[in-house]
Scaffold this motif. Structure first.
Motif, PDB file in Angstrom:
ATOM      1  N   SER A 186       0.865  -1.185   0.000  1.00 35.54           N
ATOM      2  CA  SER A 186       0.000   0.000   0.000  1.00 35.54           C
ATOM      3  C   SER A 186       0.895   1.226   0.000  1.00 35.54           C
ATOM      4  O   SER A 186       1.768   1.361   0.870  1.00 35.54           O
ATOM      5  CB  SER A 186      -0.923   0.016   1.221  1.00 35.54           C
ATOM      6  N   LEU A 187       0.674   2.092  -0.954  1.00 37.71           N
ATOM      7  CA  LEU A 187       1.478   3.307  -1.088  1.00 37.71           C
ATOM      8  C   LEU A 187       0.606   4.516  -0.778  1.00 37.71           C
ATOM      9  O   LEU A 187      -0.563   4.562  -1.158  1.00 37.71           O
ATOM     10  CB  LEU A 187       2.048   3.429  -2.503  1.00 37.71           C
ATOM     11  N   PRO A 188       1.153   5.512  -0.067  1.00 42.08           N
ATOM     12  CA  PRO A 188       0.346   6.689   0.286  1.00 42.08           C
ATOM     13  C   PRO A 188       0.069   7.568  -0.930  1.00 42.08           C
ATOM     14  O   PRO A 188       0.930   7.737  -1.804  1.00 42.08           O
ATOM     15  CB  PRO A 188       1.219   7.414   1.312  1.00 42.08           C
ATOM     16  N   SER A 189      -1.121   8.127  -0.973  1.00 46.24           N
ATOM     17  CA  SER A 189      -1.497   9.087  -2.024  1.00 46.24           C
ATOM     18  C   SER A 189      -2.327  10.198  -1.387  1.00 46.24           C
ATOM     19  O   SER A 189      -3.469  10.433  -1.779  1.00 46.24           O
ATOM     20  CB  SER A 189      -2.287   8.400  -3.138  1.00 46.24           C
ATOM     21  N   ARG A 190      -1.732  10.851  -0.393  1.00 45.18           N
ATOM     22  CA  ARG A 190      -2.435  11.905   0.355  1.00 45.18           C
ATOM     23  C   ARG A 190      -2.409  13.195  -0.445  1.00 45.18           C
ATOM     24  O   ARG A 190      -1.645  14.118  -0.144  1.00 45.18           O
ATOM     25  CB  ARG A 190      -1.775  12.079   1.716  1.00 45.18           C
TER      26      ARG A 190
END
Length: 426
Positions: A139-143
Motif C-alpha cells: 500500500s502506497l500513500p497518495s495523500r
C-alpha cells in the motif's frame, strides 16, 4: 480567467488542505485513516477556462502533477509493476502516488475510460493505493487533493439531466468530490463585457488589468449595503478585493505562502464554527423529509465542510477555525449544491442530485415501471414504457438503462433457461 470567484475560492481551499489528523490525535484514537484533503470537480461547457484554472493551480502548488484523462491509464494513475534486470519485480509510482502531500490536477476526466476511473476511488477516499500483483502486496500513500475538470458528453451541459447523466460517470466517483461546480456558457452582458475588456486590455500597452476592473464601483456599492459588524458573503467580498488589490500577487510569493500554510498552520475547530456546520448539515439533511429522493447529503459532506473550514482558516494563518470561516464554507457548499440541483426551469429540485439523486426522466420512468404491474421486464418492455411516457431519449436508450443499473435502481438477472430480464430494486 475573469470571474468565477467562488470556483477559484474552492480551488484555493483544495490547495491549502485541512488539518492532518495525526496532529489532532484522531488516527491514533480510531485506528482508521481520516482524509484531510479536499477534492473539487469543475464541469462546464467548452471555452469556460477549466483547463486554465487547473494549469494555474498546478503552477501555484508546491507539489503537483498535471495529467490528462484521455492519455492516462489505471496503472499510470496508481502503480505499475516492472521487471528488473535481475528478475525481481519493481514498482513504479503513478500520478496519484507522486502527488503525495500535494495536488493532482486531472483534466478531461470525462475522456477517461470507466475501467481506469476505478483507480481513483481508493486513492481519493482512503488516501492510499493498494496493489497485489506478481507476488507483491503493498500500500502506497497518495495523500493528495484532486482538482478535476470535465466536459459534458453532449458538448453542452443539459439542465434537464443530472451531473451523472451529463458526464456518464459512475456515482461512487462523483461522491468523492467535496465541491462540484457547473460552468455554463450563457449570454450575460456584464460578464461578456468584462471578459472582452480583459482580452482587449492584454493587447494594449500599459496595465493589462486596467479595463477588467470596470465593476469596482458596483462591487463597492454592494459592500456598502452591509453593516460594519454584519457578515458579508464571499460573492460580494471577492469582487471588492479584486478591485481593491489592483494587481495579483506574484506567483512565487503565493506559492511560498500556500506551502508555509500547509506545513506550519494547523487550525482547530471552535465551538461557534462547529455549531454553524452542524446546523447547516441538519437543515439540509432533513429539509426534504423522509423522501427517498431527498438531498443526497451524508456524513461525507459534513466531513467535507470540516476540511474546507480548516483550509479557510489556513488561508488567514489562523490557529483556530472561527465562525466566519464556517460561514464562508457553507456559502461555497450552498452554491455548489444549488448548481447541481437546478433544473431546466431554473428552480431548485432537491430530488435530482448530481451525486446520488435521480433526474426528472428517471423518476418518471421508474414510476411507470412500478405502475405497470410487471415484476420482470424484458428490454422490449422497457422500450415500450419509455415510448408510452414519451421520454426524449432517442438513440441513448441503452445508456439510459445502463445508468439506472449503475445507480442500483434496476437489476439485470438471468433465468434458468438463459433469458435475461430486469427487475426493480426496491
Amino acid at each position: 480567467i475573469v470571474g468565477h470567484d467562488l470556483v477559484k475560492a474552492g480551488i484555493v481551499l483544495c490547495l491549502l488542505g485541512g488539518t492532518p489528523p495525526d496532529t489532532l490525535g484522531l488516527e491514533s484514537q480510531s485506528g482508521t485513516t481520516v482524509r484531510y484533503n479536499s477534492h473539487i470537480l469543475i464541469v462546464g461547457d467548452p471555452g469556460m477556462g477549466k483547463s486554465q484554472m487547473l494549469l494555474a493551480a498546478n503552477e501555484v502548488a508546491a507539489r503537483s502533477i498535471y495529467i490528462g484523462g484521455s492519455t492516462s491509464s489505471a496503472t499510470g494513475l496508481t502503480v505499475s509493476m516492472t521487471k528488473e534486470p535481475g528478475g525481481d519485480m519493481g514498482m513504479e509510482a503513478g500520478a496519484l502516488v507522486l502527488a503525495d502531500r500535494g495536488v493532482c490536477c486531472l483534466d478531461e476526466l470525462d475522456k477517461m475510460p470507466k475501467s481506469h476511473q476505478d483507480g481513483l476511488l481508493e486513492a481519493m477516499e482512503q488516501q492510499q493505493v493498494s496493489i497485489a500483483k506478481a507476488g507483491v502486496v503493498a500500500s502506497l500513500p497518495s495523500r493528495c487533493s484532486v482538482i478535476a475538470a470535465a466536459n459534458p458528453k453532449s458538448g453542452h451541459y443539459k439542465m434537464d439531466k443530472s451531473v451523472a447523466d451529463n458526464l456518464c460517470m459512475p456515482g461512487p466517483l462523483l461522491t468523492r468530490f467535496d465541491l462540484v461546480y457547473i460552468l455554463r456558457d450563457e449570454a450575460d452582458a456584464g460578464r461578456d463585457r468584462m471578459i472582452s475588456s480583459t482580452i482587449m486590455g492584454r493587447l494594449r500597452r500599459g496595465d493589462p488589468h486596467r479595463d477588467s476592473r470596470g465593476d469596482g464601483g458596483r462591487a463597492a456599492d454592494a459592500m456598502n449595503q452591509f453593516g460594519e459588524k454584519e457578515y458579508i458573503p464571499m460573492r460580494y467580498r471577492l469582487p471588492w478585493v479584486n478591485e481593491f488589490q489592483k494587481q495579483p500577487l506574484p506567483l512565487q510569493q503565493l506559492k511560498e505562502y500556500i506551502s508555509y500554510a500547509r506545513e506550519f498552520c494547523m487550525p482547530r475547530m471552535t465551538a461557534d464554527a462547529a455549531t454553524v456546520l452542524h446546523e447547516y448539515f441538519m437543515k439540509m439533511r432533513h429539509s426534504a423529509g423522509n423522501s427517498r429522493d431527498g438531498v443526497p447529503i451524508t456524513t461525507r459532506q459534513l466531513e467535507a465542510l470540516i476540511r474546507l473550514s480548516q483550509a479557510r482558516a489556513k488561508a488567514c494563518l489562523r490557529p483556530m477555525v472561527i465562525r466566519e470561516d464556517a460561514e464562508d464554507v457553507v456559502e461555497l457548499m450552498i452554491e455548489s449544491m444549488k448548481q447541481v440541483h437546478t433544473d431546466e426551469n431554473g428552480s431548485i429540485d432537491r430530488r435530482r442530485g448530481g451525486v446520488g439523486g435521480k433526474s426528472k426522466h428517471k423518476r418518471q420512468f421508474l414510476e411507470a415501471m412500478r405502475k405497470s404491474g410487471i415484476s420482470e421486464f424484458k428490454k422490449s418492455d422497457l422500450q415500450q414504457i419509455a415510448d408510452r411516457i414519451s421520454l426524449p431519449l432517442g438513440t441513448n436508450f441503452h445508456d439510459f438503462v445502463d445508468s439506472l443499473r449503475e445507480q442500483n435502481e434496476i437489476m439485470l438477472k438471468r433465468s434458468l433457461d438463459g433469458q435475461t430480464f430486469y427487475t426493480l430494486e426496491y
